[in-house]
Design an enzyme around this catalytic site. Sequence first.
Site, PDB file in Angstrom:
ATOM      1  N   GLN A 119     -14.501   2.417   0.978  1.00  0.00           N
ATOM      2  CA  GLN A 119     -13.754   2.029  -0.229  1.00  0.00           C
ATOM      3  C   GLN A 119     -13.451   3.259  -1.078  1.00  0.00           C
ATOM      4  O   GLN A 119     -14.335   4.069  -1.370  1.00  0.00           O
ATOM      5  CB  GLN A 119     -14.571   1.017  -1.052  1.00  0.00           C
ATOM      6  CG  GLN A 119     -13.798   0.453  -2.235  1.00  0.00           C
ATOM      7  CD  GLN A 119     -14.557  -0.642  -2.981  1.00  0.00           C
ATOM      8  OE1 GLN A 119     -15.709  -0.951  -2.670  1.00  0.00           O
ATOM      9  NE2 GLN A 119     -13.917  -1.214  -3.981  1.00  0.00           N
ATOM     10  N   VAL A 122     -10.788   2.871  -3.782  1.00  0.00           N
ATOM     11  CA  VAL A 122     -10.412   2.333  -5.096  1.00  0.00           C
ATOM     12  C   VAL A 122     -11.386   1.212  -5.453  1.00  0.00           C
ATOM     13  O   VAL A 122     -11.490   0.212  -4.728  1.00  0.00           O
ATOM     14  CB  VAL A 122      -8.966   1.808  -5.097  1.00  0.00           C
ATOM     15  CG1 VAL A 122      -8.624   1.217  -6.452  1.00  0.00           C
ATOM     16  CG2 VAL A 122      -7.988   2.921  -4.723  1.00  0.00           C
ATOM     17  N   ASP A 149       0.848  -1.192   0.000  1.00  0.00           N
ATOM     18  CA  ASP A 149       0.000   0.000   0.000  1.00  0.00           C
ATOM     19  C   ASP A 149       0.885   1.244   0.000  1.00  0.00           C
ATOM     20  O   ASP A 149       1.876   1.322   0.725  1.00  0.00           O
ATOM     21  CB  ASP A 149      -0.917  -0.012   1.228  1.00  0.00           C
ATOM     22  CG  ASP A 149      -2.073   0.957   1.093  1.00  0.00           C
ATOM     23  OD1 ASP A 149      -3.226   0.514   1.007  1.00  0.00           O
ATOM     24  OD2 ASP A 149      -1.811   2.194   1.066  1.00  0.00           O
ATOM     25  N   HIS A 153     -10.185  -5.409  -3.378  1.00  0.00           N
ATOM     26  CA  HIS A 153      -8.871  -5.691  -2.801  1.00  0.00           C
ATOM     27  C   HIS A 153      -9.004  -6.110  -1.360  1.00  0.00           C
ATOM     28  O   HIS A 153      -9.903  -5.669  -0.650  1.00  0.00           O
ATOM     29  CB  HIS A 153      -7.939  -4.476  -2.922  1.00  0.00           C
ATOM     30  CG  HIS A 153      -8.536  -3.192  -2.452  1.00  0.00           C
ATOM     31  ND1 HIS A 153      -9.421  -2.443  -3.215  1.00  0.00           N
ATOM     32  CD2 HIS A 153      -8.394  -2.511  -1.282  1.00  0.00           C
ATOM     33  CE1 HIS A 153      -9.778  -1.359  -2.547  1.00  0.00           C
ATOM     34  NE2 HIS A 153      -9.185  -1.387  -1.367  1.00  0.00           N
ATOM     35  N   ILE A 154      -8.080  -6.953  -0.950  1.00  0.00           N
ATOM     36  CA  ILE A 154      -7.986  -7.382   0.447  1.00  0.00           C
ATOM     37  C   ILE A 154      -6.779  -6.688   1.059  1.00  0.00           C
ATOM     38  O   ILE A 154      -5.647  -6.856   0.588  1.00  0.00           O
ATOM     39  CB  ILE A 154      -7.809  -8.912   0.570  1.00  0.00           C
ATOM     40  CG1 ILE A 154      -8.969  -9.661  -0.093  1.00  0.00           C
ATOM     41  CG2 ILE A 154      -7.669  -9.319   2.048  1.00  0.00           C
ATOM     42  CD1 ILE A 154      -8.786 -11.183  -0.118  1.00  0.00           C
ATOM     43  N   HIS A 155      -7.024  -5.870   2.093  1.00  0.00           N
ATOM     44  CA  HIS A 155      -5.921  -5.299   2.859  1.00  0.00           C
ATOM     45  C   HIS A 155      -5.362  -6.395   3.772  1.00  0.00           C
ATOM     46  O   HIS A 155      -6.126  -7.109   4.422  1.00  0.00           O
ATOM     47  CB  HIS A 155      -6.405  -4.155   3.758  1.00  0.00           C
ATOM     48  CG  HIS A 155      -6.894  -2.936   3.032  1.00  0.00           C
ATOM     49  ND1 HIS A 155      -6.125  -1.811   2.874  1.00  0.00           N
ATOM     50  CD2 HIS A 155      -8.080  -2.661   2.443  1.00  0.00           C
ATOM     51  CE1 HIS A 155      -6.811  -0.884   2.219  1.00  0.00           C
ATOM     52  NE2 HIS A 155      -8.011  -1.380   1.944  1.00  0.00           N
TER      53      HIS A 155
END
Length: 110
Positions: free
Chosen positions: A92, A94, A30, A98-100
């Site tokens: 959210q 973006v 990130d 996605h998985i942080h």
Amino acid sequence: MSDCIFCKIIDDEIPSSKVYENEQILVFKDIAPKAPVHLLMIPKKHIPSLAEVTADDSDLLGYMLSKVPEIAKTAGLKGFRTIINTGKEGGQIVFHIHIHILGGGGSLPF
Ligand code: 5GP
Ligand code: ZN
């Protein structure tokens, strides 16, 4: 998707610090880490959010989750937090699912 920043990262049109890649997924750091280790796992297929997932995506999503422990272990994490923000009201920013993956000490957000 031509206007999606994560699709551009997949296509190397935007640089990123990649930590894992195969035919289905990409994992990268990130740009604004909220923990000592803060990774984002994305599918190469453009899916805007968890709210747009269909039954056709279940294998892909199951595969992504199954890869998280391996990625976390490779990053040196003994424990980790996974987050999927969904929709503007879910935080959210973006709109490419996605998985942080967060960990590495310090105080985790949320
Ligand atoms: P969201 O709030 O959508 O769940 O999280 C989006 C994340 O993507 C944020 O943590 C943000 O720092 C990260 N991000 C946004 N733009 C970029 C970028 O161009 N490169 C990288 N590596 N991360 C980004
Ligand atoms: Zn995309």
